[in-house]
Design an enzyme around this catalytic site. Sequence first.
Site, PDB file in Angstrom:
ATOM      1  N   GLY A  98      -4.592  -4.292  -3.729  1.00 20.37           N
ATOM      2  CA  GLY A  98      -5.578  -3.251  -4.009  1.00 20.37           C
ATOM      3  C   GLY A  98      -4.797  -2.024  -4.430  1.00 20.37           C
ATOM      4  O   GLY A  98      -4.097  -1.435  -3.618  1.00 20.37           O
ATOM      5  N   HIS A  99      -4.863  -1.689  -5.698  1.00 15.34           N
ATOM      6  CA  HIS A  99      -4.075  -0.577  -6.224  1.00 15.34           C
ATOM      7  C   HIS A  99      -5.010   0.558  -6.653  1.00 15.34           C
ATOM      8  O   HIS A  99      -5.947   0.339  -7.422  1.00 15.34           O
ATOM      9  CB  HIS A  99      -3.216  -1.043  -7.405  1.00 15.34           C
TER      10      HIS A  99
ATOM     11  N   GLN B  79       1.932  -6.170  -3.383  1.00 17.77           N
ATOM     12  CA  GLN B  79       2.524  -6.363  -2.044  1.00 17.77           C
ATOM     13  C   GLN B  79       3.890  -5.656  -1.978  1.00 17.77           C
ATOM     14  O   GLN B  79       4.062  -4.670  -2.654  1.00 17.77           O
ATOM     15  CB  GLN B  79       2.634  -7.856  -1.694  1.00 17.77           C
TER      16      GLN B  79
ATOM     17  N   LYS C  48       1.796   2.066  -5.196  1.00 22.36           N
ATOM     18  CA  LYS C  48       2.339   1.497  -6.444  1.00 22.36           C
ATOM     19  C   LYS C  48       1.418   1.784  -7.630  1.00 22.36           C
ATOM     20  O   LYS C  48       1.877   2.044  -8.737  1.00 22.36           O
ATOM     21  CB  LYS C  48       2.513  -0.024  -6.293  1.00 22.36           C
TER      22      LYS C  48
ATOM     23  N   ASP D 152       0.812  -1.228   0.000  1.00 19.06           N
ATOM     24  CA  ASP D 152       0.000   0.000   0.000  1.00 19.06           C
ATOM     25  C   ASP D 152       0.836   1.265   0.000  1.00 19.06           C
ATOM     26  O   ASP D 152       0.455   2.283   0.581  1.00 19.06           O
ATOM     27  CB  ASP D 152      -0.968  -0.001   1.203  1.00 19.06           C
TER      28      ASP D 152
END
Length: 445
Positions: free
Chosen positions: A40-41, A240, A16, A13
């Site tokens: 989750g991006h 990650q 990215k 988080d």
Amino acid sequence: MPGLAIVGTQWGDEGKGKVTDLLAQDASAIVRFQGGNNAGHTIVRDGEEFKFHLIPSGILHEDKYCVIGNGVVIDPRVLLEEIEGLRRAGISISNLRISANAHLIMPYHILLDTAGELKLGKLSIGTTRRGIGPAYADKALRLGIRVQDMLDEKILRKKIMAALEDKQQVLRELSVRRRKLHKEAEADAEVLIDDRLDLHSITEEYLGYGHRLEPLITDTARLCWNELDAGNKVIFEGAQAALLDLDHGTYPFVTSSNPIAGAACVGAGVGPTDITEVVGIVKAYTTRVGAGPFPTELDDEVGEHMSTRGHEFGTTTGRPRRCGWLDLVALRYAVRLNGTTSLAMTKLDVLAGLETLKVAVRYRSQEGAVLEEFPYHQSVLHHATAEYVDLPGFGEEITGCRLEEDLPPTAREYIAFISDFVGVPISLVGVGPGREQVVWMNSGA
Ligand code: GDP
Ligand code: IMO
Ligand code: MG
């Protein structure tokens, strides 16, 4: 043109998604190489927020290939939902490609992930319960189901049968236990569980997914080679981060894949010499979702400041993220592991208003020993306390800054200290979630 890897240097988080979207401008392909929908991006463009779990963060550039590489584990139901969401938003997915060799997350993987966490109780890892670990475990056991298997009914059925065989007992136990525990409240969920374990219905469900995804399935390694050979830039987007790496992270409190840059080769099918640039993403402070050691964690009003101003809630599970000061011992370790050529620092704006900014520069072990390097031994890390250098904070908001000169001198001092400590330049600094809220550092700090 080079291959460029974008990787997280902390516990995920870091931002990215935003940086990938930015750097994708001059690339021809963006490739996810590991992880699954545990990621989750987030990308914020013109005030509109997009969240992606499986689709590479280059998708808003409609003219570029967006590739889900062989190293990713794909839950096709989630992927199709994401594709549908993009269609509704009017975003073309015509350049999306999926590796035929990527492994699938099956319904039983999700149940096993949950079962594993429940079994561990207080000692649980705090996984996203998306079935990531069990899917990678089946891959290693050679019991995995791959994307290409969805295109052949006979093979699919046989493989699911084999995979189910050694899980039936555990899954049955889970089902019975749950039924006992939540007899009425979860009556519907139980039906679902039983349904999801049926060979026939799983096969039918996945054949349906295969049918819908077929036009996107291809040999994605070859696609990458073609782009690289044509002199085009290919971005390898990590999910990650280094400290969640299965081999190099804070095991067992890690994910089940390798998020470091070296894994881009395996997870996309390119060679080490194809990657010439590695951009490490670092948040201006640290966050962590899930359990595990976190030497700079704060449980006070400063942590609250980070959590509130940084909106630190998981993109995937909505869980509150633990917050703390930037840990330069861990960052230097991650920089080295990744062969990082430059850093992109995000969320510096969140630190505005703090009088002092602390950065951890060494640890002290339980026995009082000074630890200059990230300890390889988990027991040492679990009991290590961080020692800090105090740097002056900046009072004013920086969300409107666009040039290095616009940043307050103390903010620049903070950036320079970090860059000096870890030994790589900081090429850009995020000052807000929007894609335009970025300062390109002319000095490369
Ligand atoms: P990822 O998983 O590394 O892509 O990061 P996430 O999207 O899970 O979390 C990063 C969050 O920070 C998202 O909500 C982004 O919109 C937001 N973000 C990214 N860069 C910045 C920044 O420079 N400042 C602020 N305030 N928010 C940012
Ligand atoms: P992005 O790509 C933050 C964490 C989970 C848990 C551990 C193992 O958005 O940075 P898993 O479901 O992977 O088996 O969970 O890893 N985790 C993440 N934390 N960001 C992520 O992804 C994460 N993906 C997994 O919280 O501690
Ligand atoms: Mg995230």
